[in-house]
Design a protein around this motif. Structure first.
Motif, mmCIF file in Angstrom:
data_model
loop_
_atom_site.group_PDB
_atom_site.id
_atom_site.type_symbol
_atom_site.label_atom_id
_atom_site.label_comp_id
_atom_site.label_asym_id
_atom_site.label_seq_id
_atom_site.Cartn_x
_atom_site.Cartn_y
_atom_site.Cartn_z
ATOM 1 N N ALA A 194 0.828 -1.210 0.000
ATOM 2 C CA ALA A 194 0.000 0.000 0.000
ATOM 3 C C ALA A 194 0.859 1.256 0.000
ATOM 4 O O ALA A 194 0.561 2.231 -0.709
ATOM 5 C CB ALA A 194 -0.935 0.003 1.200
ATOM 6 N N GLU A 195 1.932 1.265 0.764
ATOM 7 C CA GLU A 195 2.796 2.446 0.828
ATOM 8 C C GLU A 195 3.474 2.705 -0.511
ATOM 9 O O GLU A 195 3.654 3.867 -0.916
ATOM 10 C CB GLU A 195 3.837 2.270 1.931
ATOM 11 C CG GLU A 195 3.240 2.372 3.334
ATOM 12 C CD GLU A 195 4.205 1.929 4.422
ATOM 13 O OE1 GLU A 195 3.949 2.264 5.591
ATOM 14 O OE2 GLU A 195 5.209 1.236 4.113
ATOM 15 N N ASN A 196 3.863 1.647 -1.221
ATOM 16 C CA ASN A 196 4.444 1.815 -2.552
ATOM 17 C C ASN A 196 3.451 2.475 -3.498
ATOM 18 O O ASN A 196 3.811 3.348 -4.286
ATOM 19 C CB ASN A 196 4.894 0.465 -3.118
ATOM 20 C CG ASN A 196 6.341 0.129 -2.804
ATOM 21 O OD1 ASN A 196 7.257 0.612 -3.463
ATOM 22 N ND2 ASN A 196 6.544 -0.691 -1.778
ATOM 23 N N VAL A 197 2.196 2.059 -3.417
ATOM 24 C CA VAL A 197 1.169 2.607 -4.300
ATOM 25 C C VAL A 197 0.822 4.043 -3.912
ATOM 26 O O VAL A 197 0.469 4.868 -4.758
ATOM 27 C CB VAL A 197 -0.083 1.704 -4.297
ATOM 28 C CG1 VAL A 197 -1.191 2.291 -5.171
ATOM 29 C CG2 VAL A 197 0.272 0.297 -4.779
ATOM 30 N N MET A 198 0.930 4.367 -2.630
ATOM 31 C CA MET A 198 0.580 5.709 -2.133
ATOM 32 C C MET A 198 1.584 6.784 -2.527
ATOM 33 O O MET A 198 1.256 7.979 -2.512
ATOM 34 C CB MET A 198 0.481 5.687 -0.601
ATOM 35 C CG MET A 198 -0.700 4.935 -0.045
ATOM 36 S SD MET A 198 -0.551 4.699 1.764
ATOM 37 C CE MET A 198 -0.539 6.416 2.347
ATOM 38 N N LEU A 199 2.797 6.407 -2.870
ATOM 39 C CA LEU A 199 3.872 7.387 -3.024
ATOM 40 C C LEU A 199 3.533 8.499 -4.018
ATOM 41 O O LEU A 199 3.658 9.691 -3.703
ATOM 42 C CB LEU A 199 5.167 6.679 -3.445
ATOM 43 C CG LEU A 199 5.897 5.947 -2.320
ATOM 44 C CD1 LEU A 199 7.032 5.113 -2.904
ATOM 45 C CD2 LEU A 199 6.440 6.943 -1.304
ATOM 46 N N ARG A 215 -4.216 6.447 0.816
ATOM 47 C CA ARG A 215 -4.362 5.064 1.293
ATOM 48 C C ARG A 215 -5.628 4.436 0.684
ATOM 49 O O ARG A 215 -5.610 3.281 0.250
ATOM 50 C CB ARG A 215 -4.429 5.035 2.814
ATOM 51 C CG ARG A 215 -4.766 3.684 3.431
ATOM 52 C CD ARG A 215 -3.605 2.717 3.435
ATOM 53 N NE ARG A 215 -3.987 1.392 3.901
ATOM 54 C CZ ARG A 215 -3.158 0.478 4.370
ATOM 55 N NH1 ARG A 215 -1.863 0.763 4.455
ATOM 56 N NH2 ARG A 215 -3.568 -0.702 4.757
ATOM 57 N N ALA A 216 -6.697 5.192 0.644
ATOM 58 C CA ALA A 216 -7.946 4.677 0.072
ATOM 59 C C ALA A 216 -7.761 4.350 -1.411
ATOM 60 O O ALA A 216 -8.261 3.318 -1.903
ATOM 61 C CB ALA A 216 -9.070 5.688 0.260
ATOM 62 N N ILE A 217 -7.040 5.208 -2.131
ATOM 63 C CA ILE A 217 -6.764 4.952 -3.550
ATOM 64 C C ILE A 217 -5.907 3.700 -3.692
ATOM 65 O O ILE A 217 -6.156 2.846 -4.557
ATOM 66 C CB ILE A 217 -6.067 6.165 -4.181
ATOM 67 C CG1 ILE A 217 -7.046 7.339 -4.295
ATOM 68 C CG2 ILE A 217 -5.486 5.818 -5.551
ATOM 69 C CD1 ILE A 217 -6.394 8.647 -4.696
ATOM 70 N N ALA A 218 -4.882 3.576 -2.843
ATOM 71 C CA ALA A 218 -4.001 2.408 -2.901
ATOM 72 C C ALA A 218 -4.778 1.115 -2.680
ATOM 73 O O ALA A 218 -4.588 0.123 -3.402
ATOM 74 C CB ALA A 218 -2.880 2.548 -1.866
ATOM 75 N N ALA A 247 -0.743 -1.545 -9.944
ATOM 76 C CA ALA A 247 -1.593 -0.721 -9.074
ATOM 77 C C ALA A 247 -0.964 0.642 -8.843
ATOM 78 O O ALA A 247 -1.660 1.669 -8.820
ATOM 79 C CB ALA A 247 -1.822 -1.445 -7.741
ATOM 80 N N ARG A 248 0.346 0.675 -8.677
ATOM 81 C CA ARG A 248 1.064 1.945 -8.474
ATOM 82 C C ARG A 248 0.879 2.865 -9.677
ATOM 83 O O ARG A 248 0.653 4.068 -9.518
ATOM 84 C CB ARG A 248 2.551 1.650 -8.249
ATOM 85 C CG ARG A 248 3.430 2.876 -8.081
ATOM 86 C CD ARG A 248 4.884 2.474 -7.865
ATOM 87 N NE ARG A 248 5.393 1.683 -8.981
ATOM 88 C CZ ARG A 248 6.556 1.048 -8.958
ATOM 89 N NH1 ARG A 248 7.324 1.085 -7.881
ATOM 90 N NH2 ARG A 248 6.965 0.359 -10.006
#
Length: 252
Positions: free
Chosen positions: A107-112, A126-129, A160-161
């Motif tokens: 999730a953190e990778n996708v949030m960046l 976070r919701a988007i991730a 996803a990212r």
């Protein structure tokens, strides 16, 4: 309206001509597969689209807006930086290697990008991730680190990212080439799902089954140029270019 278009795109590295007068366009909702032998210029073409490679000559348009024009290495026109950056953000790219940060969870990778580029609050990012990880079938892996994920799962996190910035166009550069054979299918399934959802995609691939089933149009590249293009059934069944026939006969 074309989402992306190139006219007479050329790229040289010293005396080596990697791209030769590549003129292609991709329409909204279209899936374009690019196939061909290694060294044909396929990956360089993708990298030129999102400006990871500087073109030597030719014109690049995004959403029918001229982004850049060069002639023998000299800039003839370049869109102002702010507009240029905004248009490039309309492209998401998935590479051969996953390039995930090992110290950050899925999730953190996708949030960046939503946090640092999109300037979104962490909770919204976070919701988007989570939404994008759900989309690629990883709803149970939000808080797993890359080392705990298979290669196929890591590549799905990478997809996803790229999706997290809500791109108009997804570029895939041989996204299954670094995977063990048994993991290829799960990544191709996600890509097929994206294609069916109407996502505009350019896919450089050695997976001929995917190109035949999921693409609206297939381009065969060789020696840095477009050798042939057409509908998948036509190109795979009755290729007109001798190099295309030779290539397909060697792998099918």
């Amino acid at each position: 309206m074309s989402v992306v278009r190139t006219e007479n795109l050329c790229k040289t590295f010293g005396a080596l001509e990697v791209l030769r007068d590549v003129s292609l366009s991709v329409e909204q909702g279209e899936v374009l597969a690019i196939i061909g032998p290694s060294g044909a210029g396929k990956s360089t073409y993708l990298r030129a689209l999102n400006q990871l490679e500087t073109i030597t000559s030719g014109r690049l348009y995004i959403d029918d807006v001229l982004v850049e024009e060069r002639h023998h290495g000299h800039i003839k026109y370049k869109l102002p930086h702010k507009e240029h950056s905004a248009l490039l953000l309309k492209m998401g790219m998935v590479f051969q290697r996953f390039n995930l940060f090992p110290h950050k969870t899925a999730a953190e990778n996708v949030m960046l990008a939503p946090v640092h580029v999109g300037k979104l609050p962490a909770a919204q990012a976070r919701a988007i991730a989570e939404e994008q990880l759900d989309k690629v079938g990883l709803s149970d892996k939000y808080d797993e680190y890359p080392s705990k994920l298979s290669g196929g799962q890591q590549q799905r996190v990478a997809i996803a990212r790229a999706l997290a910035m809500n791109p108009e166009l997804m570029l895939f550069d041989e996204p299954t080439s670094a995977l063990d054979p048994e993991l290829v299918g799960e990544v191709l399934a996600v890509m097929k799902s994206l294609a069916l959802s109407g996502m505009t995609m350019i896919v450089v691939t050695h997976e001929m089954g995917f190109a035949r089933e999921a693409a609206d149009r297939v381009v065969f590249m060789c020696d840095g140029a477009v050798g042939e293009e057409g509908a998948p059934d036509e190109l795979f069944s009755r290729p007109q270019n001798p190099r295309a026939r030779q290539f397909l006969n060697s792998i099918l």
